[in-house]
Every structure is written in structure tokens, then in C-alpha cells.
Design a protein around this motif. Structure first.
Motif, PDB file in Angstrom:
ATOM      1  N   PHE A  37       0.662  -1.232   0.010  1.00 12.40           N
ATOM      2  CA  PHE A  37      -0.147  -0.039   0.060  1.00 12.40           C
ATOM      3  C   PHE A  37       1.046   1.220   0.152  1.00 12.40           C
ATOM      4  O   PHE A  37       0.447   2.274  -0.461  1.00 12.40           O
ATOM      5  CB  PHE A  37      -1.169  -0.044   1.164  1.00 12.40           C
ATOM      6  CG  PHE A  37      -0.339   0.274   2.596  1.00 12.40           C
ATOM      7  CD1 PHE A  37      -0.306   1.803   2.817  1.00 12.40           C
ATOM      8  CD2 PHE A  37       0.265  -0.549   3.411  1.00 12.40           C
ATOM      9  CE1 PHE A  37       0.102   1.921   4.232  1.00 12.40           C
ATOM     10  CE2 PHE A  37       0.901  -0.324   4.691  1.00 12.40           C
ATOM     11  CZ  PHE A  37       0.705   1.135   4.863  1.00 12.40           C
ATOM     12  N   PHE A  38       2.091   1.331   0.349  1.00  7.85           N
ATOM     13  CA  PHE A  38       3.022   2.450   0.525  1.00  7.85           C
ATOM     14  C   PHE A  38       4.015   2.436  -0.531  1.00  7.85           C
ATOM     15  O   PHE A  38       4.967   1.447   0.021  1.00  7.85           O
ATOM     16  CB  PHE A  38       3.516   2.735   1.786  1.00  7.85           C
ATOM     17  CG  PHE A  38       4.407   3.811   2.040  1.00  7.85           C
ATOM     18  CD1 PHE A  38       3.891   5.191   1.422  1.00  7.85           C
ATOM     19  CD2 PHE A  38       5.635   3.908   2.501  1.00  7.85           C
ATOM     20  CE1 PHE A  38       4.704   6.363   1.524  1.00  7.85           C
ATOM     21  CE2 PHE A  38       6.555   4.767   2.597  1.00  7.85           C
ATOM     22  CZ  PHE A  38       5.934   5.923   1.960  1.00  7.85           C
ATOM     23  N   GLY A  39       4.335   3.124  -1.313  1.00  2.51           N
ATOM     24  CA  GLY A  39       5.186   2.955  -2.463  1.00  2.51           C
ATOM     25  C   GLY A  39       6.538   2.969  -1.902  1.00  2.51           C
ATOM     26  O   GLY A  39       7.426   2.332  -2.371  1.00  2.51           O
ATOM     27  N   GLY A  40       6.728   3.628  -0.922  1.00  2.00           N
ATOM     28  CA  GLY A  40       8.142   3.936  -0.417  1.00  2.00           C
ATOM     29  C   GLY A  40       8.606   2.828   0.095  1.00  2.00           C
ATOM     30  O   GLY A  40      10.060   2.588   0.638  1.00  2.00           O
ATOM     31  N   SER A  41       7.990   1.837   0.528  1.00  4.31           N
ATOM     32  CA  SER A  41       8.626   0.475   0.821  1.00  4.31           C
ATOM     33  C   SER A  41       8.868  -0.584   0.067  1.00  4.31           C
ATOM     34  O   SER A  41       9.531  -1.488   0.594  1.00  4.31           O
ATOM     35  CB  SER A  41       7.490  -0.186   2.074  1.00  4.31           C
ATOM     36  OG  SER A  41       6.590  -0.734   1.328  1.00  4.31           O
ATOM     37  N   ARG A  42       8.635  -0.204  -0.917  1.00  2.00           N
ATOM     38  CA  ARG A  42       8.875  -1.308  -2.165  1.00  2.00           C
ATOM     39  C   ARG A  42      10.140  -1.152  -2.782  1.00  2.00           C
ATOM     40  O   ARG A  42      10.990  -0.155  -2.841  1.00  2.00           O
ATOM     41  CB  ARG A  42       7.772  -1.175  -3.234  1.00  2.00           C
ATOM     42  CG  ARG A  42       6.251  -1.222  -2.931  1.00  2.00           C
ATOM     43  CD  ARG A  42       5.464  -0.654  -4.160  1.00  2.00           C
ATOM     44  NE  ARG A  42       4.034  -0.542  -3.643  1.00  2.00           N
ATOM     45  CZ  ARG A  42       3.455   0.261  -4.358  1.00  2.00           C
ATOM     46  NH1 ARG A  42       3.802   0.740  -5.575  1.00  2.00           N
ATOM     47  NH2 ARG A  42       2.004   0.774  -3.836  1.00  2.00           N
ATOM     48  N   ALA A  43      10.786  -2.267  -3.089  1.00  2.02           N
ATOM     49  CA  ALA A  43      12.018  -2.469  -3.810  1.00  2.02           C
ATOM     50  C   ALA A  43      11.816  -3.243  -5.146  1.00  2.02           C
ATOM     51  O   ALA A  43      11.381  -4.709  -4.812  1.00  2.02           O
ATOM     52  CB  ALA A  43      13.026  -3.084  -2.817  1.00  2.02           C
ATOM     53  N   GLY A  44      12.341  -2.544  -6.304  1.00  2.00           N
ATOM     54  CA  GLY A  44      11.874  -3.194  -7.313  1.00  2.00           C
ATOM     55  C   GLY A  44      13.139  -4.207  -8.018  1.00  2.00           C
ATOM     56  O   GLY A  44      13.059  -4.790  -8.908  1.00  2.00           O
ATOM     57  N   SER A  45      14.351  -4.103  -7.404  1.00  2.00           N
ATOM     58  CA  SER A  45      15.315  -4.702  -7.652  1.00  2.00           C
ATOM     59  C   SER A  45      16.419  -4.856  -6.447  1.00  2.00           C
ATOM     60  O   SER A  45      16.211  -4.381  -5.273  1.00  2.00           O
ATOM     61  CB  SER A  45      16.323  -3.683  -8.483  1.00  2.00           C
ATOM     62  OG  SER A  45      16.920  -2.559  -7.976  1.00  2.00           O
ATOM     63  N   LEU A  46      17.524  -5.809  -6.749  1.00  2.00           N
ATOM     64  CA  LEU A  46      18.191  -6.168  -5.665  1.00  2.00           C
ATOM     65  C   LEU A  46      19.014  -5.050  -5.311  1.00  2.00           C
ATOM     66  O   LEU A  46      19.341  -4.902  -3.740  1.00  2.00           O
ATOM     67  CB  LEU A  46      19.148  -7.177  -6.184  1.00  2.00           C
ATOM     68  CG  LEU A  46      20.284  -7.847  -5.124  1.00  2.00           C
ATOM     69  CD1 LEU A  46      19.675  -8.310  -3.974  1.00  2.00           C
ATOM     70  CD2 LEU A  46      21.285  -8.716  -5.844  1.00  2.00           C
ATOM     71  N   GLN A  47      19.432  -4.175  -6.286  1.00  2.00           N
ATOM     72  CA  GLN A  47      20.318  -3.102  -5.836  1.00  2.00           C
ATOM     73  C   GLN A  47      19.433  -1.960  -4.840  1.00  2.00           C
ATOM     74  O   GLN A  47      19.992  -1.471  -3.893  1.00  2.00           O
ATOM     75  CB  GLN A  47      20.605  -2.223  -7.117  1.00  2.00           C
ATOM     76  CG  GLN A  47      21.572  -0.976  -6.651  1.00  2.00           C
ATOM     77  CD  GLN A  47      22.987  -1.491  -5.866  1.00  2.00           C
ATOM     78  OE1 GLN A  47      23.874  -2.512  -6.385  1.00  2.00           O
ATOM     79  NE2 GLN A  47      23.093  -0.873  -4.757  1.00  2.00           N
ATOM     80  N   GLU A  48      18.036  -1.582  -5.108  1.00  2.00           N
ATOM     81  CA  GLU A  48      17.349  -1.141  -4.494  1.00  2.00           C
ATOM     82  C   GLU A  48      16.714  -1.491  -3.257  1.00  2.00           C
ATOM     83  O   GLU A  48      16.968  -0.750  -2.332  1.00  2.00           O
ATOM     84  CB  GLU A  48      15.977  -0.635  -5.289  1.00  2.00           C
ATOM     85  CG  GLU A  48      15.091   0.256  -4.476  1.00  2.00           C
ATOM     86  CD  GLU A  48      13.718   0.409  -5.216  1.00  2.00           C
ATOM     87  OE1 GLU A  48      13.123   1.470  -5.106  1.00  2.00           O
ATOM     88  OE2 GLU A  48      13.612  -0.251  -6.324  1.00  2.00           O
TER      89      GLU A  48
END
Length: 285
Positions: A37-48
Motif C-alpha cells: 500500500f505504501f510505495g516507499g516501502s517497495r524495492a523493485g531490484s536487488l540493488q534498490e
């Protein structure tokens, strides 16, 4: 009963370490999901993911909680194998880059929990408290890792319809007790209690729960509180999750004053500041 006089366990044994919870700790949220629900918690890659975890650790987090399955209402269902792959792809590199990091895994599936612990995770955080997988409580008993026992009714898709309680706090405690007893029978002593803000509770019930948080000390275990950027905050303030940090800090501070031992948050630095300022007030006599 005077709940405020109850003494909760104030340590967690994690591997060869003993974590002192007499000073409240912060758990950072790291979601390997596209739909949390909160975009700031998401990581879309290993580096991120690595960058976010490193930032949380630098800001003072004791734990990082990795989620591979969104439990927000209406979130897409994913397979056990996909959830496991998402989580395992992060645990190994985080363990390598940050050997002192304590990794929690947010899952309600016992097989994911088993794979995660075998892959290097230290804690299982189960939003369902064992209700969505009958094997979970036995599994964590076998694994002998700390377990977050959270209160929820139904599933993420049905929980919002299951908010009828005779007495909110008493009912939640009574629903947690048999699970707690089963864990203890399985030899578990390192348990965190999460009352489950936002899970099968209305907004009004969430605030009632906050007011009666001290009642949960009667269970004898540390409290983990997860209210970060939730609807109880931004809906009350006519805002949204992106603008709910200040409200989160206010309620985290109230939770600390009611005995919270761990704050599970999206924003580690503000939570650490709340802990430090709250501790400073405790030092003044």
C-alpha cells in the motif's frame, strides 16, 4: 486487573545474540512486492533492496522485515514458489553485505518460513497468527526462531467484514491465548505480540486498541506495534499514506508510552528519533 503492573519478557534470543528490548527497537519494512500500500516501502531490484536495507541499518534499525506477499485488502494472490523466490533473492545478499542485520520475514505460509530461515532469516512475522496455515505454529516451534504472533481474523480479502467484537481488547487477547499456549507447548519462548492494527478492526477500533494497549502486557511478552502510515492515520487526517509520516510518529510515541518494545515502520529515522526523545523523558525523575 492492573495491567500496567504486568512484567513482560524484555529480551529476544536470536542465534547467539541476546537482544535487549528494555530500550525499544525499530523494525524497518522492506517489501519485495509491486502492490504494497505504501510505495516507499517497495524495492523493485536487488540493488534498490540492498540500498534501502543499508539505509535502515545506518539510521538505527535493529531489524529489517522483508515481505514478498502484500496483505493489503484487494492485493493479488501469488504462489508459494513466487513468494519464496522473492524473499530468498534478497536474504542471501543482505546477509552477505550486512552480517549484523537481523532479518525478519513477513509471511503467513509455513513453507516460506522454513525456506527463509534455512536461507538465513532470523524471525518470522506472521500477520495471520497461524490462522492461514495450520502448520505454521508447529513449524516455528521446530525452527526455534523468534515469532511475531499477530491478531487477525479471516484473510486479507475478508478481514474488513469480521470486525464484530463483544469487547475488543478482551476478545483479541482471548483469540491470541490458545495460539500462544501452543507455541509455548512447542518450546517457544521468544515471541512478540502484535495486536494487529488495521486487520479485522475498524478505524474507531484501532484507536480503542491504542487506548488499551497496556492490557496486552498481561500476556507476558514484548509488544510489536505496526501502525506506520496506515488508514487509521491518513483517513482521520483526510490525507493519504504518502502524507502520514507525522501522524505515524505521534501514534508511535503513544505506543511507546503504553509499553511497545518494537516499532515496525516504513521510516526508520523518525521512529528512532521518537524512541530517543521518549527515552530521554524516562531518564528524568
Amino acid at each position: 486487573m492492573n495491567y500496567s503492573t504486568q512484567v513482560s519478557k524484555k529480551t529476544l534470543k536470536i542465534g547467539g545474540r541476546l537482544i535487549d528490548l528494555s530500550i525499544p527497537r525499530v523494525m524497518g519494512i522492506l517489501n519485495i512486492t509491486p502492490d504494497s500500500f505504501f510505495g516507499g516501502s517497495r524495492a523493485g531490484s536487488l540493488q534498490e533492496a540492498t540500498d534501502k536495507a543499508g539505509k535502515m541499518l545506518a539510521e538505527g534499525a535493529t531489524f529489517v522485515d522483508i515481505g514478498g506477499y502484500s496483505t493489503r485488502p484487494g492485493a493479488a494472490d501469488i504462489s508459494l514458489s513466487e513468494e519464496s523466490e522473492r524473499i530468498l533473492s534478497i536474504i542471501e545478499p543482505l546477509s552477505k553485505y550486512f552480517p549484523d542485520l537481523i532479518i525478519s520475514v513477513d509471511t503467513f505460509r509455513s513453507e516460506v518460513a522454513r525456506c527463509a530461515v534455512n536461507g538465513g532469516a532470523h524471525i518470522i512475522n506472521d500477520v495471520s497468527g497461524g490462522t492461514l496455515d495450520a502448520a505454521m505454529l508447529d513449524t516455528v516451534g521446530t525452527l526455534q526462531v523468534p515469532y511475531v504472533l499477530m491478531h487477525m481474523r479471516g484473510t486479507p480479502g475478508t478481514m474488513n467484514k469480521l470486525t464484530a467484537y463483544n469487547h475488543l481488547t478482551v476478545d483479541i487477547i482471548n483469540e491470541l491465548l490458545p495460539k500462544l499456549l501452543k507455541l509455548k507447548e512447542g518450546g517457544m519462548s521468544d515471541i512478540l505480540i502484535d495486536p494487529g492494527f488495521g486487520f479485522a478492526k475498524t478505524r474507531e477500533q484501532n484507536f480503542q486498541l491504542m487506548n488499551h494497549l497496556q492490557a496486552f502486557h498481561a500476556l507476558g511478552y514484548p509488544l510489536l506495534i505496526g501502525i506506520s502510515r496506515k488508514g487509521m492515520i491518513y483517513k482521520t487526517l483526510d490525507s493519504d499514506a504518502d502524507h502520514a509520516l507525522n501522524g505515524t510518529t505521534v501514534l508511535n510515541t503513544l505506543a511507546l508510552d503504553r509499553g511497545a518494545s518494537v516499532l515496525r515502520v516504513h521510516d526508520v529515522k523518525p521512529a528512532m528519533e521518537a524512541v530517543k526523545l521518549w527515552m530521554a523523558t524516562r531518564a528524568i525523575h
